[in-house]
Design an enzyme around this catalytic site. Structure first.
Site, PDB file in Angstrom:
ATOM      1  N   CYS A  78     -32.688  -9.495  42.858  1.00 34.74           N
ATOM      2  CA  CYS A  78     -32.994  -9.872  41.471  1.00 34.74           C
ATOM      3  C   CYS A  78     -31.767  -9.649  40.592  1.00 34.74           C
ATOM      4  O   CYS A  78     -31.200  -8.547  40.574  1.00 34.74           O
ATOM      5  CB  CYS A  78     -34.161  -9.032  40.963  1.00 34.74           C
ATOM      6  N   CYS A  84     -34.423  -4.626  33.971  1.00 30.79           N
ATOM      7  CA  CYS A  84     -35.839  -4.931  33.774  1.00 30.79           C
ATOM      8  C   CYS A  84     -36.759  -3.718  33.844  1.00 30.79           C
ATOM      9  O   CYS A  84     -37.529  -3.475  32.936  1.00 30.79           O
ATOM     10  CB  CYS A  84     -36.276  -5.988  34.795  1.00 30.79           C
ATOM     11  N   CYS A 166     -38.678 -14.381  38.856  1.00 28.87           N
ATOM     12  CA  CYS A 166     -39.012 -12.999  39.205  1.00 28.87           C
ATOM     13  C   CYS A 166     -39.309 -12.969  40.692  1.00 28.87           C
ATOM     14  O   CYS A 166     -40.222 -13.661  41.154  1.00 28.87           O
ATOM     15  CB  CYS A 166     -40.216 -12.517  38.397  1.00 28.87           C
ATOM     16  N   GLN A 290     -57.225  -8.071  42.461  1.00 29.10           N
ATOM     17  CA  GLN A 290     -56.007  -7.484  43.022  1.00 29.10           C
ATOM     18  C   GLN A 290     -54.864  -8.494  43.038  1.00 29.10           C
ATOM     19  O   GLN A 290     -55.057  -9.648  43.391  1.00 29.10           O
ATOM     20  CB  GLN A 290     -56.275  -6.995  44.451  1.00 29.10           C
ATOM     21  N   TYR A 319     -67.100   2.423  40.675  1.00 31.98           N
ATOM     22  CA  TYR A 319     -65.989   1.648  40.097  1.00 31.98           C
ATOM     23  C   TYR A 319     -65.833   0.333  40.872  1.00 31.98           C
ATOM     24  O   TYR A 319     -64.765   0.017  41.392  1.00 31.98           O
ATOM     25  CB  TYR A 319     -64.660   2.424  40.143  1.00 31.98           C
ATOM     26  N   CYS A 415     -55.160   4.801  43.646  1.00 33.25           N
ATOM     27  CA  CYS A 415     -53.890   4.203  43.228  1.00 33.25           C
ATOM     28  C   CYS A 415     -52.969   5.257  42.624  1.00 33.25           C
ATOM     29  O   CYS A 415     -51.946   4.933  42.025  1.00 33.25           O
ATOM     30  CB  CYS A 415     -54.128   3.056  42.233  1.00 33.25           C
TER      31      CYS A 415
END
Length: 461
Positions: A78, A84, A166, A290, A319, A415
Site C-alpha cells: 500500500c 493511513c 485500498c 462480517q 449476542y 474479538c
C-alpha cells in the site's frame, strides 16, 4: 529512597534492539531496563530511534533507520500505509502476523486468565490475506472545487488525497467509490465540511456480496435532499450493472458516527444477498455482517465443532446479531434461541431464517443478561450456550446467568483477547473448564485477532 531517573530524554536519538512486540504490533526495545515502544519495529532488529514521548515507566519512539532488517520485514504494497493507520502491520510477513496473534492470545491466557495449561492453537489464516473486506465507508472532501475521497490520516480528520485504492478492500468496492465520487463531482454535489457543518455528501459506503457479487451503494448526506439524484442513479447503474441497491442515509448531526437514523432506498432493492457456506443472508444498509466471509466460515466451523451439538440439543446464541451463528447451529440442533439488543438485527435474523427455510430458531430482542434469566424461569434448559460479545466482553450478570443455566458446554467467540481472558477466569471459577482456544485471523494486515474458545462443565466428584 532515591527517585529513579528515566534513562532517555524526549527528542533524543538513540540506537536500540527490539526484543518483542506489543499487542498493537509495535516493536519493544529496552534502555537500561526502560521499555520503549516503537511502531514498525520488529524483534531482532537494531534501529535508530527518536524518542518522542517519555513516561515514568515506559516511552514511545519514532523509527528513523533499521540497521539490520528482520527476515520477516516486507515492503508494504500500500502506497499510503505509513500515513493511513487503517492497517498497522503490512510491514510484517504474514507468517509473523499469525504468530504474533497466537502469542497475543497466549499472553492474556497466562497473565489475565491464569490458564497456562490451556492449548492455544496456531492462528487460522487466509491463503490470500488481501482484498478481503466486503464493506467500505469512505469520507468525502473537496479540493479546488473537485470531490476527493480517501481514508483519514492517522490520528486526524485530514483525508489522504493520493489514495485511489485500498489493498484490503474488494476491488469492486474501490471502483464503485471512485466512480461515485467522479459522477457526483461532475454533477456539482458539494462535499460535507465538518468544520462549518455545511455541504451535502459526507461518506460513500459500498457493500458487496462475496459470493453473489451484488453491490449496494449508500450515500450518506447532511441534508434530507440529495441533489441530482436521478442523474446520479442513472449513471451509476449504467456504469456498474452489478449494483442492485442505492440507498440514501441522512446524518444531519455534528458527529463522528458515520450513519444517521433516516434511511431510504432510492433505487433497486432494500437488501443485497450473500452466502457463507450453505446459509444465505439478506444484507441491508445497516446490517451487521462480517466483513471477511471466507474467514467467517472458518470461524463458524470451529465454533460448530466446539459446540458439538446433536439433534436433541437446545442451544442459546447470545449476542446473535442477524442470526449468522444461530442459523449454522440450527442445522445440527433441536432448537436455537437467539437474543440481541438491536431490534433491526433481530428483524434481519427473522428474514434470514425465513430465507433459508429454517424453522427451529426463535429470536428475542433485549439484553442477553436480562432475557436469559427470564428464559431460565420459564424452564428453558440449554445444553450449549454460544456467546459472541462486542469488544468489551460479557456483562458480569450475563456470565452469572450462563453459570446458573448450567449448560454442559459453552463456546465463546471473542474479538478481544483481554476481555475473553477476563471472562474465562469468571467462568472457570463458576464451574467450567477451558479446553482449547483457537485464534482466527479475520482482519489480516491489522493487529486485531478473533478467537474461539471451548469450555466444558466440570464434573463434580
Amino acid at each position: 529512597m532515591a527517585k529513579q531517573e528515566v534513562p532517555v530524554k524526549k527528542n533524543e536519538t538513540i540506537t536500540i534492539t527490539f526484543e518483542d512486540l506489543t499487542h498493537e504490533g509495535s516493536g519493544v526495545g529496552k534502555i537500561d531496563g526502560y521499555p520503549l515502544f516503537v511502531p514498525y519495529g520488529l524483534p531482532g532488529e537494531e534501529a535508530v530511534v527518536k524518542v518522542v514521548k517519555v513516561n515514568k515507566k515506559f516511552g514511545f519512539g519514532k523509527l528513523l533507520e533499521v540497521k539490520n532488517p528482520s527476515p520477516d520485514r516486507v515492503e508494504p504494497p500500500c502506497d499510503v500505509f505509513y500515513k493511513c493507520g487503517g492497517c498497522q502491520i503490512q510491514h510484517m510477513s504474514y507468517k509473523m502476523q499469525l504468530e504474533m496473534k497466537q502469542n497475543q492470545v497466549k499472553n492474556v491466557m497466562r497473565k489475565i486468565a491464569h490458564l497456562d495449561h490451556v492449548p492455544v492453537h496456531p492462528t487460522i489464516g487466509m491463503e490470500d490475506p488481501w482484498r478481503y473486506r466486503n464493506k467500505v465507508a469512505i469520507p468525502v472532501g473537496e479540493k479546488e472545487g473537485e470531490l476527493i475521497t480517501g481514508f483519514y490520516q492517522m490520528r486526524s480528520h485530514q483525508i489522504i488525497e493520493d489514495m485511489d485504492t485500498c489493498v484490503v478492500q474488494d476491488d469492486a468496492n474501490d471502483r464503485i467509490v471512485e466512480g461515485t465520487r467522479r459522477i457526483a463531482s461532475r454533477l456539482g454535489i458539494k462535499a460535507y465540511d465538518e468544520q462549518k457543518h455545511r455541504g451535502v455528501l459526507r461518506h460513500i459506503m459500498v457493500r458487496t456480496g462475496r459470493e453473489t457479487k451484488e453491490a449496494m451503494v449508500v450515500l450518506i448526506t447532511r441534508t434530507k435532499e440529495l441533489p441530482h439524484k436521478e442523474e446520479l442513479i442513472r449513471e451509476l447503474t449504467e456504469t456498474y450493472p452489478h449494483i442492485k441497491s442505492i440507498v440514501h442515509n441522512v446524518n444531519s448531526r455534528r458527529t463522528n458516527v458515520i450513519m444517521g437514523n433516516e434511511t431510504n432506498v432510492l433505487w433497486g432493492e432494500e437488501y443485497i444477498y450473500d452466502s457463507i457456506g450453505n446459509v444465505r443472508f439478506a444484507i441491508s444498509a445497516k446490517s451487521f455482517y462480517q466483513i471477511n466471509p471466507p474467514q467467517t466460515k472458518k470461524l463458524y466451523e470451529k465454533a460448530l465443532e466446539y459446540a458439538n451439538t446433536g439433534e436433541s440439543d437446545t442451544v442459546i446464541d447470545a449476542y446473535c446479531g442477524i442470526g449468522t451463528i444461530s442459523l449454522f447451529l440450527a442445522q445440527k440442533a433441536k432448537k436455537v434461541y437467539g437474543v440481541e439488543i438491536v431490534p433491526e438485527a433481530i428483524n434481519d435474523a427473522n428474514i434470514n431464517a425465513k430465507l433459508n427455510g429454517i424453522t427451529n430458531v426463535e429470536f428475542a430482542v433485549g439484553e442477553a443478561e436480562k432475557v436469559m434469566p427470564k428464559w431460565k424461569d420459564e424452564g428453558l434448559d440449554p445444553d450449549v450456550i454460544v456467546v459472541d460479545p462486542p469488544r468489551k466482553g460479557c456483562d458480569k450478570s450475563l456470565l452469572q446467568a450462563m453459570i446458573e443455566m448450567n449448560p454442559k458446554r459453552i463456546v465463546y467467540v471473542s474479538c478481544n483477547p483481554s476481555t475473553l481472558a477476563r471472562d474465562l477466569r469468571i467462568l472457570e471459577d463458576g464451574g467450567y473448564e477451558t479446553k482449547e482456544v483457537h485464534p482466527v485471523d479475520m482482519f489480516p494486515q491489522s493487529m486485531h485477532v478473533e478467537a474461539v474458545c471451548w469450555l466444558e462443565r466440570k464434573v463434580s466428584n
